[in-house]
Design a protein around this motif. Structure first.
Motif, mmCIF file in Angstrom:
data_model
loop_
_atom_site.group_PDB
_atom_site.id
_atom_site.type_symbol
_atom_site.label_atom_id
_atom_site.label_comp_id
_atom_site.label_asym_id
_atom_site.label_seq_id
_atom_site.Cartn_x
_atom_site.Cartn_y
_atom_site.Cartn_z
ATOM 1 N N UNK A 290 -0.489 0.122 -7.346
ATOM 2 C CA UNK A 290 -1.239 0.295 -6.108
ATOM 3 C C UNK A 290 -1.047 1.739 -5.677
ATOM 4 N N UNK A 291 -2.127 2.478 -5.632
ATOM 5 C CA UNK A 291 -2.097 3.902 -5.345
ATOM 6 C C UNK A 291 -2.315 4.175 -3.875
ATOM 7 N N UNK A 292 -1.711 5.269 -3.421
ATOM 8 C CA UNK A 292 -1.989 5.762 -2.090
ATOM 9 C C UNK A 292 -3.217 6.650 -2.085
ATOM 10 N N UNK A 293 -3.512 7.192 -0.909
ATOM 11 C CA UNK A 293 -4.705 8.028 -0.743
ATOM 12 C C UNK A 293 -4.534 9.407 -1.366
ATOM 13 N N UNK A 294 -3.291 9.823 -1.530
ATOM 14 C CA UNK A 294 -3.041 11.098 -2.187
ATOM 15 C C UNK A 294 -2.861 12.247 -1.223
ATOM 16 N N UNK A 295 -2.169 13.262 -1.708
ATOM 17 C CA UNK A 295 -2.024 14.530 -0.998
ATOM 18 C C UNK A 295 -2.699 15.596 -1.833
ATOM 19 N N UNK A 296 -3.615 16.335 -1.200
ATOM 20 C CA UNK A 296 -4.293 17.422 -1.890
ATOM 21 C C UNK A 296 -3.458 18.678 -1.678
ATOM 22 N N UNK B 234 0.845 -1.185 0.000
ATOM 23 C CA UNK B 234 0.000 0.000 0.000
ATOM 24 C C UNK B 234 0.877 1.230 0.000
ATOM 25 N N UNK B 235 0.530 2.220 -0.813
ATOM 26 C CA UNK B 235 1.203 3.494 -0.748
ATOM 27 C C UNK B 235 0.368 4.438 0.068
ATOM 28 N N UNK B 236 0.974 5.069 1.027
ATOM 29 C CA UNK B 236 0.259 6.012 1.856
ATOM 30 C C UNK B 236 1.007 7.324 1.824
ATOM 31 N N UNK C 259 3.636 26.852 -8.335
ATOM 32 C CA UNK C 259 2.788 27.761 -9.099
ATOM 33 C C UNK C 259 1.333 27.420 -8.842
ATOM 34 N N UNK C 260 0.455 28.353 -9.100
ATOM 35 C CA UNK C 260 -0.969 28.109 -8.890
ATOM 36 C C UNK C 260 -1.443 26.884 -9.679
ATOM 37 N N UNK C 261 -0.848 26.673 -10.853
ATOM 38 C CA UNK C 261 -1.237 25.537 -11.699
ATOM 39 C C UNK C 261 -0.835 24.193 -11.111
ATOM 40 N N UNK C 262 -0.001 24.199 -10.076
ATOM 41 C CA UNK C 262 0.380 22.946 -9.423
ATOM 42 C C UNK C 262 -0.709 22.447 -8.482
ATOM 43 N N UNK C 263 -1.719 23.253 -8.245
ATOM 44 C CA UNK C 263 -2.830 22.841 -7.389
ATOM 45 C C UNK C 263 -3.492 21.604 -7.964
ATOM 46 N N UNK C 264 -3.471 20.509 -7.202
ATOM 47 C CA UNK C 264 -3.980 19.216 -7.667
ATOM 48 C C UNK C 264 -3.807 18.212 -6.538
ATOM 49 N N UNK C 265 -4.244 16.993 -6.782
ATOM 50 C CA UNK C 265 -3.940 15.890 -5.872
ATOM 51 C C UNK C 265 -2.779 15.092 -6.439
ATOM 52 N N UNK C 266 -1.894 14.667 -5.571
ATOM 53 C CA UNK C 266 -0.694 13.938 -5.986
ATOM 54 C C UNK C 266 -0.711 12.558 -5.343
ATOM 55 N N UNK C 267 -0.493 11.551 -6.177
ATOM 56 C CA UNK C 267 -0.546 10.166 -5.716
ATOM 57 C C UNK C 267 0.764 9.462 -6.007
ATOM 58 N N UNK C 268 1.214 8.671 -5.057
ATOM 59 C CA UNK C 268 2.281 7.747 -5.367
ATOM 60 C C UNK C 268 1.651 6.405 -5.717
ATOM 61 N N UNK C 269 2.326 5.662 -6.553
ATOM 62 C CA UNK C 269 1.827 4.350 -6.977
ATOM 63 C C UNK C 269 3.010 3.406 -7.044
ATOM 64 N N UNK D 38 8.312 -5.023 -1.069
ATOM 65 C CA UNK D 38 9.333 -4.743 -2.089
ATOM 66 C C UNK D 38 8.677 -4.296 -3.382
ATOM 67 N N UNK D 39 9.337 -3.393 -4.071
ATOM 68 C CA UNK D 39 8.767 -2.824 -5.295
ATOM 69 C C UNK D 39 9.765 -2.886 -6.441
ATOM 70 N N UNK D 40 9.243 -2.833 -7.647
ATOM 71 C CA UNK D 40 10.070 -2.693 -8.843
ATOM 72 C C UNK D 40 10.344 -1.223 -9.125
ATOM 73 N N UNK D 41 9.311 -0.439 -8.957
ATOM 74 C CA UNK D 41 9.466 0.999 -9.149
ATOM 75 C C UNK D 41 8.352 1.721 -8.403
ATOM 76 N N UNK D 42 8.517 3.011 -8.282
ATOM 77 C CA UNK D 42 7.503 3.850 -7.641
ATOM 78 C C UNK D 42 7.259 5.023 -8.567
ATOM 79 N N UNK D 43 5.998 5.348 -8.753
ATOM 80 C CA UNK D 43 5.641 6.417 -9.670
ATOM 81 C C UNK D 43 4.807 7.464 -8.941
#
Lengths: 113, 113
Positions: free
Chosen positions: B102-108, B3-5, B80-90, B28-33
């Motif tokens: 597998x996605x985390x809950x995200x940061x708003x 799980x990504x949190x 920047x203002x345009x960076x306003x979004x939710x960000x998820x690790x997977x 263990x992971x192969x990669x994280x995005x």
């Protein structure tokens, strides 16, 4: 720039009905995926598809769900006998290989009444 | 289960400041995005870091990965203002075949002008 497309953008259906969500992956990609995101929750993996068969599926992807690549361009998700809890954004994604970026479509918002 | 949190769940900063978001996972992971999602829209891939990499840069983005702590961070510089979004690790820990992210809950993230 190539992109994944999904139709419709919004689908409203009555509980118990069947819906088909459609996706056109990027043309030279070989791996296809469906994810869903219930409002306010995390994105959840449903299924991956390669070489005309399911590669992996999650616990969510039960007999109610099926996927198909009916022709050389479309990738569909069928949900039989929809339930209220199936209401979510459904995202299609594709990738060229087993490692690397997945390209996501804009999603289909499914509302089950 | 893997799980990504992310933390924090929400972050509000002034334009021009740096934003740091963290992600933890369990197996263990192969990669994280890292992906970005604007409200009600699809997921946009930002950056991928492989399990044998410790740091990666892309424009104003800097990602670190600590496999011993099973954690990653995403730094956005000069926001920047345009960076306003939710960000998820997977995270991808598939053994064979197509990826299963597998996605985390995200940061708003909110950037205030």
């Amino acid at each position: 720039e190539p992109e994944v497309t999904q139709t419709p953008s919004h689908q409203v259906t009555q509980m118990g009905q069947e819906v088909i969500l459609r996706c056109v992956p990027i043309s030279n990609h070989l791996y296809f995926y469906w994810y869903r995101q219930i409002l306010g929750q995390k994105v959840e993996f449903l299924v991956s598809f390669y070489n005309n068969e399911i590669s992996e599926k999650s616990e969510i992807f039960d007999d109610q769900f099926s996927v198909e690549r009916p022709d050389g361009s479309n990738f569909t998700l069928k949900i039989r006998s929809t339930k209220l809890e199936d209401s979510a954004m459904y995202f299609c994604a594709s990738s060229s290989g087993t490692v690397g970026e997945q390209f996501f479509g804009p999603g289909t918002r499914l509302t089950v009444l | 289960s893997q799980q990504g949190e992310e933390d924090p769940q929400a972050l509000s900063i002034q334009e021009g400041e740096n934003a740091t978001m963290n992600c933890s996972y369990k197996t263990s992971i192969n990669n994280l995005q890292w992906y970005r999602q604007n409200s009600g829209r699809g997921l946009v891939h930002l950056i991928l870091i492989r399990s044998n990499e410790r740091e990666k840069h892309s424009g104003r983005l800097r990602v670190t990965l600590d496999t011993s702590k099973k954690s990653s961070s995403l730094l956005i510089t000069a926001s920047r203002a345009a960076d306003t979004a939710s960000y998820f690790c997977a995270t991808d820990a598939s053994i064979q075949g197509a990826q299963k992210l597998v996605f985390g809950q995200g940061t708003r993230l909110t950037i205030n002008p």
